[in-house]
Design a protein around this motif. Structure first.
Motif, PDB file in Angstrom:
ATOM      1  N   ASN A 148       0.828  -1.219   0.000  1.00 50.53           N
ATOM      2  CA  ASN A 148       0.000   0.000   0.000  1.00 50.53           C
ATOM      3  C   ASN A 148       0.860   1.266   0.000  1.00 50.53           C
ATOM      4  O   ASN A 148       0.339   2.360   0.159  1.00 50.53           O
ATOM      5  N   LYS A 173      -0.206   0.444  -4.564  1.00 52.85           N
ATOM      6  CA  LYS A 173       0.318   1.736  -4.081  1.00 52.85           C
ATOM      7  C   LYS A 173      -0.561   2.901  -4.567  1.00 52.85           C
ATOM      8  O   LYS A 173      -0.949   3.754  -3.771  1.00 52.85           O
ATOM      9  N   GLU A 176      -3.628   3.009  -5.589  1.00 54.26           N
ATOM     10  CA  GLU A 176      -4.984   3.041  -5.037  1.00 54.26           C
ATOM     11  C   GLU A 176      -5.013   3.654  -3.644  1.00 54.26           C
ATOM     12  O   GLU A 176      -5.876   4.456  -3.305  1.00 54.26           O
ATOM     13  N   PHE A 177      -4.061   3.260  -2.795  1.00 55.79           N
ATOM     14  CA  PHE A 177      -4.045   3.782  -1.424  1.00 55.79           C
ATOM     15  C   PHE A 177      -3.690   5.270  -1.407  1.00 55.79           C
ATOM     16  O   PHE A 177      -4.348   6.058  -0.722  1.00 55.79           O
ATOM     17  N   VAL A 219      -8.021   4.076   4.465  1.00 56.35           N
ATOM     18  CA  VAL A 219      -7.161   2.886   4.382  1.00 56.35           C
ATOM     19  C   VAL A 219      -8.021   1.626   4.509  1.00 56.35           C
ATOM     20  O   VAL A 219      -7.896   0.683   3.720  1.00 56.35           O
ATOM     21  N   THR A 225     -10.215   1.132   1.309  1.00 51.81           N
ATOM     22  CA  THR A 225      -9.414   0.750   0.145  1.00 51.81           C
ATOM     23  C   THR A 225      -8.965  -0.697   0.304  1.00 51.81           C
ATOM     24  O   THR A 225      -9.036  -1.500  -0.629  1.00 51.81           O
ATOM     25  N   PHE A 226      -8.571  -1.032   1.531  1.00 50.33           N
ATOM     26  CA  PHE A 226      -8.090  -2.377   1.801  1.00 50.33           C
ATOM     27  C   PHE A 226      -9.205  -3.410   1.603  1.00 50.33           C
ATOM     28  O   PHE A 226      -9.065  -4.331   0.807  1.00 50.33           O
TER      29      PHE A 226
END
Ligand code: XMP
Length: 310
Positions: free
Chosen positions: A55, A83, A85-86, A103, A106-107
Protein backbone atom coordinates in the motif's frame (compact mmCIF):
# COMPACT_ATOMS: atom_id res chain seq x y z
CA UNK A 1 -2.60 -21.15 29.23
CA UNK A 2 -1.70 -24.21 27.16
CA UNK A 3 -0.46 -22.58 23.95
CA UNK A 4 0.21 -25.89 22.18
CA UNK A 5 -3.41 -26.90 22.71
CA UNK A 6 -4.51 -23.43 21.57
CA UNK A 7 -2.57 -23.85 18.32
CA UNK A 8 -4.10 -27.24 17.60
CA UNK A 9 -7.61 -25.97 18.38
CA UNK A 10 -7.22 -23.04 16.01
CA UNK A 11 -5.81 -25.20 13.20
CA UNK A 12 -8.72 -27.64 13.58
CA UNK A 13 -11.26 -24.89 13.76
CA UNK A 14 -9.93 -23.16 10.61
CA UNK A 15 -9.99 -26.51 8.79
CA UNK A 16 -13.57 -27.29 9.90
CA UNK A 17 -14.96 -23.84 9.17
CA UNK A 18 -13.39 -23.42 5.75
CA UNK A 19 -14.14 -27.00 4.68
CA UNK A 20 -13.39 -27.43 0.97
CA UNK A 21 -13.53 -23.71 0.27
CA UNK A 22 -10.67 -21.33 -0.30
CA UNK A 23 -9.50 -18.79 2.27
CA UNK A 24 -7.40 -15.73 1.81
CA UNK A 25 -5.30 -13.68 4.19
CA UNK A 26 -3.25 -10.55 4.01
CA UNK A 27 0.19 -10.76 5.52
CA UNK A 28 1.83 -7.55 6.73
CA UNK A 29 4.90 -9.11 8.33
CA UNK A 30 3.78 -8.16 11.82
CA UNK A 31 3.65 -10.92 14.39
CA UNK A 32 -0.18 -11.15 14.35
CA UNK A 33 -0.66 -11.63 10.63
CA UNK A 34 2.43 -13.86 10.47
CA UNK A 35 1.02 -16.22 13.12
CA UNK A 36 -2.34 -16.31 11.33
CA UNK A 37 -0.56 -17.14 8.07
CA UNK A 38 1.24 -20.12 9.62
CA UNK A 39 -1.90 -21.38 11.44
CA UNK A 40 -3.95 -21.04 8.25
CA UNK A 41 -1.32 -22.69 6.14
CA UNK A 42 -1.11 -25.64 8.58
CA UNK A 43 -4.87 -26.00 8.49
CA UNK A 44 -5.49 -25.48 4.79
CA UNK A 45 -2.22 -25.91 2.89
CA UNK A 46 -2.52 -24.39 -0.57
CA UNK A 47 -6.22 -23.66 -0.08
CA UNK A 48 -5.01 -20.61 1.85
CA UNK A 49 -3.97 -17.81 -0.49
CA UNK A 50 -1.67 -15.39 1.28
CA UNK A 51 -1.17 -11.96 -0.19
CA UNK A 52 1.03 -9.05 0.81
CA UNK A 53 -0.67 -5.84 -0.25
CA UNK A 54 1.88 -3.17 -0.96
CA UNK A 55 0.00 0.00 0.00
CA UNK A 56 3.12 2.18 -0.12
CA UNK A 57 2.64 2.79 3.63
CA UNK A 58 5.06 0.10 4.79
CA UNK A 59 8.57 0.31 6.13
CA UNK A 60 11.63 0.44 3.90
CA UNK A 61 12.17 -2.82 1.97
CA UNK A 62 9.37 -4.51 3.92
CA UNK A 63 7.30 -6.09 1.11
CA UNK A 64 10.23 -7.94 -0.46
CA UNK A 65 11.69 -8.92 2.91
CA UNK A 66 8.46 -10.48 4.19
CA UNK A 67 7.83 -12.42 0.99
CA UNK A 68 11.37 -13.81 1.24
CA UNK A 69 11.03 -14.87 4.90
CA UNK A 70 7.83 -16.80 4.17
CA UNK A 71 9.28 -18.37 1.02
CA UNK A 72 11.92 -19.74 3.39
CA UNK A 73 9.11 -21.35 5.43
CA UNK A 74 7.62 -22.91 2.32
CA UNK A 75 4.65 -20.51 2.31
CA UNK A 76 4.13 -18.73 -1.00
CA UNK A 77 3.03 -15.10 -0.69
CA UNK A 78 1.69 -13.09 -3.60
CA UNK A 79 2.90 -9.48 -3.66
CA UNK A 80 0.10 -7.15 -4.81
CA UNK A 81 0.96 -3.64 -5.93
CA UNK A 82 -1.83 -1.34 -4.72
CA UNK A 83 0.32 1.74 -4.08
CA UNK A 84 -1.58 4.05 -6.42
CA UNK A 85 -4.98 3.04 -5.04
CA UNK A 86 -4.04 3.78 -1.42
CA UNK A 87 -2.31 7.07 -2.16
CA UNK A 88 -5.26 8.10 -4.32
CA UNK A 89 -7.71 7.35 -1.50
CA UNK A 90 -5.61 9.32 1.01
CA UNK A 91 -5.15 12.34 -1.23
CA UNK A 92 -6.33 15.56 0.38
CA UNK A 93 -7.34 13.92 3.68
CA UNK A 94 -6.07 15.38 6.95
CA UNK A 95 -8.61 14.21 9.54
CA UNK A 96 -7.28 11.14 11.45
CA UNK A 97 -10.46 9.08 11.31
CA UNK A 98 -11.04 9.93 7.65
CA UNK A 99 -7.50 8.76 6.89
CA UNK A 100 -8.06 5.52 8.81
CA UNK A 101 -11.38 4.97 7.03
CA UNK A 102 -9.77 5.57 3.66
CA UNK A 103 -7.16 2.89 4.38
CA UNK A 104 -9.80 0.45 5.71
CA UNK A 105 -12.13 0.93 2.77
CA UNK A 106 -9.41 0.75 0.14
CA UNK A 107 -8.09 -2.38 1.80
CA UNK A 108 -11.33 -4.28 2.34
CA UNK A 109 -13.66 -3.23 -0.39
CA UNK A 110 -11.43 -2.25 -3.26
CA UNK A 111 -8.19 -4.25 -3.17
CA UNK A 112 -9.32 -7.18 -1.06
CA UNK A 113 -12.73 -7.34 -2.72
CA UNK A 114 -10.97 -7.74 -6.04
CA UNK A 115 -8.59 -10.42 -4.74
CA UNK A 116 -11.45 -12.33 -3.13
CA UNK A 117 -13.32 -12.37 -6.43
CA UNK A 118 -10.21 -13.43 -8.33
CA UNK A 119 -9.35 -16.27 -5.93
CA UNK A 120 -12.93 -17.32 -5.22
CA UNK A 121 -12.20 -17.13 -1.48
CA UNK A 122 -15.16 -17.39 0.86
CA UNK A 123 -13.19 -16.77 4.04
CA UNK A 124 -10.73 -14.18 5.20
CA UNK A 125 -8.32 -15.00 8.04
CA UNK A 126 -7.45 -11.99 10.10
CA UNK A 127 -4.96 -11.30 12.91
CA UNK A 128 -7.25 -9.25 15.17
CA UNK A 129 -6.17 -9.56 18.81
CA UNK A 130 -8.06 -8.92 22.05
CA UNK A 131 -6.59 -5.44 22.62
CA UNK A 132 -7.79 -4.30 19.17
CA UNK A 133 -11.32 -5.37 20.02
CA UNK A 134 -11.34 -3.80 23.47
CA UNK A 135 -10.04 -0.43 22.32
CA UNK A 136 -12.40 -0.29 19.39
CA UNK A 137 -15.44 -1.27 21.42
CA UNK A 138 -14.41 1.29 24.08
CA UNK A 139 -14.44 3.90 21.31
CA UNK A 140 -10.83 4.90 21.94
CA UNK A 141 -9.90 4.37 18.35
CA UNK A 142 -11.27 2.69 15.31
CA UNK A 143 -8.76 -0.04 14.63
CA UNK A 144 -8.06 -0.94 11.07
CA UNK A 145 -9.12 -4.55 11.41
CA UNK A 146 -12.33 -4.58 13.38
CA UNK A 147 -15.54 -5.13 11.54
CA UNK A 148 -17.84 -7.60 13.26
CA UNK A 149 -17.32 -5.94 16.63
CA UNK A 150 -18.60 -2.70 15.16
CA UNK A 151 -21.70 -4.35 13.77
CA UNK A 152 -20.41 -4.37 10.19
CA UNK A 153 -21.28 -7.62 8.44
CA UNK A 154 -18.34 -8.32 6.11
CA UNK A 155 -20.30 -10.97 4.24
CA UNK A 156 -23.01 -8.48 3.37
CA UNK A 157 -20.70 -5.53 2.79
CA UNK A 158 -17.71 -7.15 1.20
CA UNK A 159 -18.74 -10.70 0.27
CA UNK A 160 -16.66 -12.83 2.63
CA UNK A 161 -16.65 -14.23 6.19
CA UNK A 162 -13.91 -13.16 8.57
CA UNK A 163 -12.16 -15.63 10.88
CA UNK A 164 -10.11 -14.19 13.74
CA UNK A 165 -8.17 -17.03 15.38
CA UNK A 166 -6.17 -14.71 17.70
CA UNK A 167 -9.07 -12.77 19.14
CA UNK A 168 -8.61 -14.19 22.67
CA UNK A 169 -4.89 -13.40 22.87
CA UNK A 170 -2.92 -10.30 23.70
CA UNK A 171 0.41 -9.43 22.10
CA UNK A 172 2.49 -11.38 24.63
CA UNK A 173 0.37 -14.48 23.96
CA UNK A 174 0.74 -14.08 20.19
CA UNK A 175 4.52 -13.90 20.60
CA UNK A 176 4.49 -17.15 22.59
CA UNK A 177 2.45 -18.83 19.86
CA UNK A 178 4.84 -17.45 17.21
CA UNK A 179 7.79 -18.97 19.01
CA UNK A 180 6.12 -22.37 19.34
CA UNK A 181 5.21 -22.28 15.63
CA UNK A 182 8.92 -21.83 14.87
CA UNK A 183 8.72 -18.29 13.50
CA UNK A 184 12.15 -16.68 13.60
CA UNK A 185 12.90 -14.05 16.27
CA UNK A 186 12.84 -11.30 13.65
CA UNK A 187 9.10 -11.99 13.32
CA UNK A 188 8.22 -13.35 16.77
CA UNK A 189 9.86 -10.45 18.59
CA UNK A 190 8.97 -7.79 16.07
CA UNK A 191 7.66 -4.57 17.55
CA UNK A 192 4.01 -3.75 16.82
CA UNK A 193 3.24 -1.88 13.62
CA UNK A 194 -0.28 -0.57 13.01
CA UNK A 195 -2.52 -1.81 10.19
CA UNK A 196 -2.84 1.64 8.56
CA UNK A 197 0.96 1.68 8.80
CA UNK A 198 2.83 4.92 8.18
CA UNK A 199 -0.49 6.74 7.63
CA UNK A 200 -0.77 6.77 11.45
CA UNK A 201 2.62 8.48 11.66
CA UNK A 202 2.01 11.39 9.35
CA UNK A 203 -0.03 14.19 10.86
CA UNK A 204 -1.84 15.90 8.01
CA UNK A 205 -1.91 14.78 4.40
CA UNK A 206 -0.18 11.57 3.33
CA UNK A 207 1.79 12.25 0.17
CA UNK A 208 4.52 10.32 -1.61
CA UNK A 209 7.15 12.82 -0.47
CA UNK A 210 6.00 12.92 3.17
CA UNK A 211 5.90 9.10 3.18
CA UNK A 212 9.52 8.96 2.04
CA UNK A 213 10.50 11.29 4.89
CA UNK A 214 8.75 9.28 7.60
CA UNK A 215 9.93 5.98 6.08
CA UNK A 216 13.53 7.14 6.26
CA UNK A 217 13.09 8.42 9.84
CA UNK A 218 11.46 5.11 10.81
CA UNK A 219 14.40 3.16 9.42
CA UNK A 220 16.82 5.29 11.47
CA UNK A 221 14.80 4.92 14.70
CA UNK A 222 14.42 1.16 14.24
CA UNK A 223 18.10 0.74 13.53
CA UNK A 224 19.20 2.85 16.52
CA UNK A 225 16.71 1.41 19.02
CA UNK A 226 16.63 -2.17 17.76
CA UNK A 227 18.57 -3.35 20.79
CA UNK A 228 16.75 -1.15 23.32
CA UNK A 229 14.29 -3.91 24.30
CA UNK A 230 11.57 -1.25 24.39
CA UNK A 231 8.02 -2.36 23.53
CA UNK A 232 7.75 -0.04 20.52
CA UNK A 233 9.65 2.80 18.87
CA UNK A 234 8.65 4.97 16.00
CA UNK A 235 9.04 8.22 14.10
CA UNK A 236 6.24 10.67 13.34
CA UNK A 237 6.15 13.52 10.84
CA UNK A 238 4.29 16.55 12.15
CA UNK A 239 2.18 18.85 10.04
CA UNK A 240 3.94 21.89 11.40
CA UNK A 241 7.17 23.48 10.28
CA UNK A 242 9.87 25.35 12.13
CA UNK A 243 12.67 27.68 11.29
CA UNK A 244 16.17 26.27 11.29
CA UNK A 245 19.56 26.77 9.67
CA UNK A 246 21.03 24.68 6.88
CA UNK A 247 24.14 25.53 4.91
CA UNK A 248 24.22 28.90 6.69
CA UNK A 249 20.80 29.76 5.39
CA UNK A 250 17.45 29.97 7.16
CA UNK A 251 15.25 27.02 6.34
CA UNK A 252 11.57 26.56 7.20
CA UNK A 253 11.75 22.80 7.69
CA UNK A 254 9.89 19.71 8.82
CA UNK A 255 9.66 18.33 12.35
CA UNK A 256 10.04 14.66 13.23
CA UNK A 257 9.04 13.25 16.61
CA UNK A 258 10.73 10.14 18.01
CA UNK A 259 8.64 8.03 20.34
CA UNK A 260 9.85 5.04 22.37
CA UNK A 261 7.72 3.30 24.97
CA UNK A 262 7.67 0.49 27.50
CA UNK A 263 4.46 -1.49 27.75
CA UNK A 264 3.09 -5.00 28.10
CA UNK A 265 0.22 -4.78 25.65
CA UNK A 266 0.01 -1.13 24.51
CA UNK A 267 -3.03 -0.42 26.70
CA UNK A 268 -0.88 1.73 28.94
CA UNK A 269 2.67 2.81 28.26
CA UNK A 270 5.54 4.68 29.88
CA UNK A 271 8.30 6.53 28.10
CA UNK A 272 11.66 4.76 27.77
CA UNK A 273 14.65 6.51 29.34
CA UNK A 274 17.02 6.61 26.40
CA UNK A 275 20.65 7.59 27.06
CA UNK A 276 21.40 11.17 26.03
CA UNK A 277 24.15 10.11 23.60
CA UNK A 278 21.77 7.82 21.82
CA UNK A 279 19.14 10.55 21.52
CA UNK A 280 21.74 12.91 20.11
CA UNK A 281 22.81 10.37 17.54
CA UNK A 282 19.21 9.79 16.47
CA UNK A 283 18.61 13.53 16.26
CA UNK A 284 21.72 14.04 14.14
CA UNK A 285 20.73 11.32 11.74
CA UNK A 286 17.10 12.40 11.48
CA UNK A 287 17.97 16.03 10.83
CA UNK A 288 20.16 14.94 7.96
CA UNK A 289 17.05 13.75 6.12
CA UNK A 290 16.22 16.24 3.38
CA UNK A 291 13.96 19.03 4.60
CA UNK A 292 13.93 17.95 8.26
CA UNK A 293 15.60 20.41 10.62
CA UNK A 294 14.11 19.49 13.99
CA UNK A 295 13.86 16.24 15.95
CA UNK A 296 11.84 15.98 19.17
CA UNK A 297 11.58 13.20 21.75
CA UNK A 298 8.06 12.57 23.02
CA UNK A 299 7.87 12.45 26.85
CA UNK A 300 4.18 11.58 27.11
CA UNK A 301 2.96 8.31 28.61
CA UNK A 302 -0.25 6.57 27.50
CA UNK A 303 -2.65 7.87 28.75
CA UNK A 304 -3.08 10.74 28.08
CA UNK A 305 -1.33 10.22 24.73
CA UNK A 306 -1.87 7.23 22.47
CA UNK A 307 1.08 5.41 20.94
CA UNK A 308 0.43 6.55 17.36
CA UNK A 309 -0.32 10.14 16.35
CA UNK A 310 -3.28 9.50 14.04
P1 XMP B 1 -2.56 3.54 20.11
O1 XMP B 1 -2.05 4.55 19.14
O2 XMP B 1 -4.03 3.28 19.95
O3 XMP B 1 -1.84 2.18 19.74
O4 XMP B 1 -2.20 3.83 21.54
C1 XMP B 1 -1.89 1.03 20.53
C2 XMP B 1 -1.16 -0.07 19.82
O5 XMP B 1 -1.90 -0.47 18.67
C3 XMP B 1 -1.17 -0.18 17.49
N1 XMP B 1 -2.17 0.36 16.56
C4 XMP B 1 -2.79 -0.37 15.63
N2 XMP B 1 -2.66 -1.67 15.27
N3 XMP B 1 -4.29 -1.36 13.60
C5 XMP B 1 -3.41 -2.14 14.24
O6 XMP B 1 -3.29 -3.31 13.87
C6 XMP B 1 -4.48 -0.04 13.91
O7 XMP B 1 -5.30 0.64 13.31
C7 XMP B 1 -3.69 0.46 14.98
N4 XMP B 1 -3.61 1.70 15.54
C8 XMP B 1 -2.67 1.60 16.52
C9 XMP B 1 -0.09 0.79 17.88
O8 XMP B 1 1.04 0.70 17.02
C10 XMP B 1 0.20 0.38 19.30
O9 XMP B 1 1.06 -0.73 19.37
Amino acid sequence: MDYKAFIQEQINSIRETVGDSIAINALSGGVDSSVVTVLGHRGLGDRLKTVFIDNDLMRKGEPERVVKIFAGLGIPVQLVDAKAEFLGALKGLTDPEEKRNAVTNTFYSKVFGRLVRETGAKFLLHGTILTDIEETVAGIKRQHNILAQLGIDPEKEYGYKVLEPLQTLRKDGVRKVAKILGLQAEIAKRIPFPGPALATRIVGEVTKERLETVREATAIVEEELGKSRAFQYLAVLLNDKATGIRDNKREFGQIVVVRCINSVDARIATVTKIPWDKLNRISNRITSIKGVNRCLYDLTPKPPATVEYV
